[in-house]
Design a protein around this motif. Sequence first.
Motif, PDB file in Angstrom:
ATOM      1  N   GLY A  48       7.631  -0.230  -1.190  1.00 12.06           N
ATOM      2  CA  GLY A  48       6.370   0.159  -0.677  1.00 12.06           C
ATOM      3  C   GLY A  48       5.364  -1.145  -0.616  1.00 12.06           C
ATOM      4  O   GLY A  48       5.759  -1.981  -1.402  1.00 12.06           O
ATOM      5  N   CYS A  76       1.305   6.055   2.794  1.00  8.46           N
ATOM      6  CA  CYS A  76       1.439   6.786   1.510  1.00  8.46           C
ATOM      7  C   CYS A  76       0.401   7.940   1.554  1.00  8.46           C
ATOM      8  O   CYS A  76       0.451   8.496   0.597  1.00  8.46           O
ATOM      9  CB  CYS A  76       1.111   5.672   0.542  1.00  8.46           C
ATOM     10  SG  CYS A  76       2.451   4.467   0.227  1.00  8.46           S
ATOM     11  N   PRO A  95      -1.736   2.382  -2.738  1.00 12.28           N
ATOM     12  CA  PRO A  95      -0.618   2.610  -1.924  1.00 12.28           C
ATOM     13  C   PRO A  95      -1.045   2.443  -0.371  1.00 12.28           C
ATOM     14  O   PRO A  95      -1.908   3.100  -0.079  1.00 12.28           O
ATOM     15  CB  PRO A  95       0.037   4.011  -2.472  1.00 12.28           C
ATOM     16  CG  PRO A  95      -0.669   4.075  -3.696  1.00 12.28           C
ATOM     17  CD  PRO A  95      -2.065   3.509  -3.466  1.00 12.28           C
ATOM     18  N   PHE A 123      -2.997  10.298  -2.143  1.00 14.61           N
ATOM     19  CA  PHE A 123      -1.743   9.237  -2.122  1.00 14.61           C
ATOM     20  C   PHE A 123      -0.471  10.202  -2.502  1.00 14.61           C
ATOM     21  O   PHE A 123      -0.698  11.124  -3.634  1.00 14.61           O
ATOM     22  CB  PHE A 123      -1.678   8.157  -2.869  1.00 14.61           C
ATOM     23  CG  PHE A 123      -2.972   7.172  -2.088  1.00 14.61           C
ATOM     24  CD1 PHE A 123      -2.639   6.628  -0.744  1.00 14.61           C
ATOM     25  CD2 PHE A 123      -3.904   6.571  -2.995  1.00 14.61           C
ATOM     26  CE1 PHE A 123      -3.456   5.874  -0.367  1.00 14.61           C
ATOM     27  CE2 PHE A 123      -4.645   5.941  -2.427  1.00 14.61           C
ATOM     28  CZ  PHE A 123      -4.690   5.536  -1.152  1.00 14.61           C
ATOM     29  N   THR A 164      -5.794   1.428   3.785  1.00 13.97           N
ATOM     30  CA  THR A 164      -4.709   2.444   3.143  1.00 13.97           C
ATOM     31  C   THR A 164      -5.449   4.029   3.866  1.00 13.97           C
ATOM     32  O   THR A 164      -4.279   4.781   3.297  1.00 13.97           O
ATOM     33  CB  THR A 164      -4.575   2.357   1.624  1.00 13.97           C
ATOM     34  OG1 THR A 164      -6.288   2.369   1.289  1.00 13.97           O
ATOM     35  CG2 THR A 164      -4.116   1.148   1.206  1.00 13.97           C
ATOM     36  N   THR A 209       5.308   3.281   2.748  1.00 14.27           N
ATOM     37  CA  THR A 209       6.608   3.340   1.811  1.00 14.27           C
ATOM     38  C   THR A 209       7.617   3.746   2.926  1.00 14.27           C
ATOM     39  O   THR A 209       7.552   4.072   4.034  1.00 14.27           O
ATOM     40  CB  THR A 209       6.201   4.466   0.845  1.00 14.27           C
ATOM     41  OG1 THR A 209       7.464   4.405  -0.045  1.00 14.27           O
ATOM     42  CG2 THR A 209       6.124   5.907   1.518  1.00 14.27           C
ATOM     43  N   THR A 230       4.055   7.159  -5.051  1.00 14.65           N
ATOM     44  CA  THR A 230       3.813   6.036  -4.863  1.00 14.65           C
ATOM     45  C   THR A 230       2.723   5.522  -5.934  1.00 14.65           C
ATOM     46  O   THR A 230       2.356   4.318  -5.834  1.00 14.65           O
ATOM     47  CB  THR A 230       2.883   5.942  -3.492  1.00 14.65           C
ATOM     48  OG1 THR A 230       1.933   6.786  -3.361  1.00 14.65           O
ATOM     49  CG2 THR A 230       4.124   6.636  -2.527  1.00 14.65           C
ATOM     50  N   SER A 282       6.090  -3.201  -3.991  1.00 17.83           N
ATOM     51  CA  SER A 282       5.769  -2.458  -4.998  1.00 17.83           C
ATOM     52  C   SER A 282       6.341  -3.056  -6.405  1.00 17.83           C
ATOM     53  O   SER A 282       5.852  -2.584  -7.499  1.00 17.83           O
ATOM     54  CB  SER A 282       6.556  -1.032  -4.627  1.00 17.83           C
ATOM     55  OG  SER A 282       7.904  -1.327  -4.411  1.00 17.83           O
ATOM     56  N   TYR A 312       1.320  -2.386  -1.051  1.00 19.81           N
ATOM     57  CA  TYR A 312       0.237  -2.026  -1.964  1.00 19.81           C
ATOM     58  C   TYR A 312      -0.575  -3.097  -1.403  1.00 19.81           C
ATOM     59  O   TYR A 312      -0.544  -4.221  -1.307  1.00 19.81           O
ATOM     60  CB  TYR A 312       0.409  -1.913  -3.409  1.00 19.81           C
ATOM     61  CG  TYR A 312       1.320  -0.574  -3.728  1.00 19.81           C
ATOM     62  CD1 TYR A 312       0.820   0.410  -4.514  1.00 19.81           C
ATOM     63  CD2 TYR A 312       2.901  -0.720  -3.503  1.00 19.81           C
ATOM     64  CE1 TYR A 312       1.398   1.171  -4.589  1.00 19.81           C
ATOM     65  CE2 TYR A 312       3.400   0.336  -3.771  1.00 19.81           C
ATOM     66  CZ  TYR A 312       2.784   1.388  -4.452  1.00 19.81           C
ATOM     67  OH  TYR A 312       3.514   2.616  -4.639  1.00 19.81           O
TER      68      TYR A 312
END
Length: 422
Positions: free
Chosen positions: A303, A344, A139, A121, A325, A142, A125, A97, A305
């Motif tokens: 987090g 997320c 995201p 999300f 994701t 997390t 985030t 993150s 990504y």
Amino acid sequence: MQKILRLMSLFAVISLLVIACGEDDKQPQQTDKKEISFWHFWSEPYQREAISKIIADFEKETGCKVNVTELSWNDGKTKLMAAFNSGTAPDVLELGSDWVAQFSSSGVLKELDTLADFSKFIDFTLEPCEWNSNKFAMPWITDTRVMFYNKDLLERAGLDTIAPQSIAELMRAAEKINNIQDVYGFGANGSDQHRLYKKIIPLMWSHDGRILDEAGNVVINSKENIEAFYDYVTLAGFGVQETQKQLDAMFAQGKVGFWFSGAWLLNKIKKENPTMRFGVALMPSVKATAGGDLVPGMSFAGGEYISVNAKTENKYSIEFAKFLTDGKNAIEFCKMIPEAGFPCDKNYFNDDFYKTQENRLVFAEQLKYARMTPVHPKWLKMEAILEQAIEQVLYAKKSPEDALSEAQEEIEHIVKKAKARQ
């Protein structure tokens, strides 16, 4: 002269051929090519097994081959930067993150605003995804840090086995435990690059301190941050200063009363000291409301990504980023790797799976009172300055006031240079 002119003409032709070949080498991939590259940081054997399972599901669903490269947190960012500089970066990549802004601002990531649904999300985030009103990352997962406490040591110190709720209670309990021979009241990160700041910044946030205000101005030398530094130094005086890795080990061995750490420590204790009596609790409060109710202490939220290389035109790159994701896949990943955290995707963040996991609900509750680091392309430089400041105070080289005043000047210089380059 004619020979020279002929040689010059030949050289010009060769140069054009070389340039043309180079340009051809850098052409984007074909959109229908069923093969993409993915670089990630899950390299432990059990982690590798989990990510391989998720990738296998994607390959089965799409028929697209995913070529994987594993990175380490020690040098992974350097390798990614080198790959982008050399034109060999992957189609899809995982970023921490606090790295996203640096890559987003460099123009190497694809804009994803219109290519994915960001409404699903969790709100907090989304901030790292954005740069100049565009989104360059999705995201994925997390998590946060909480307070671990040793119930046996609390009993030996003549205290209740209930976790302290305020910073004052924590200090008193840590001091009493620290008086017991061969154990320590509190575990304080000493010099530990990329980790120390995660221990001091929650106290800064809990005191309502900031590094940058909403307008982007540097405010690190505030009275709130000075108070946070004094709190951390006081706690450190009731314990031991070590690296995060060493303090995780010491807590699992029953040698530390209180320690701020992440979910990976739950698994470590389960494996190495399964009979240990311990608990996890929200971060201690440093203030109360006007009515006298304690305000929950803040914690650091990190987090993972997923981003896509700006140069790839392979449609499967976007599909793979969306697949990873998607909450239904992210939750399966988290089930296989408990310390991975929480999806997320807000539709899966409170999945029933977590209700069956002892202590994990505390992490979910703490995430309501957690924050990610400032979104700035030079954040890592600011992070290093913050860590240097707290180190100077921990080792009695400077007062909190002097250390933070110096940090203020250094970060102001960084922010000014960054603005000049925009």
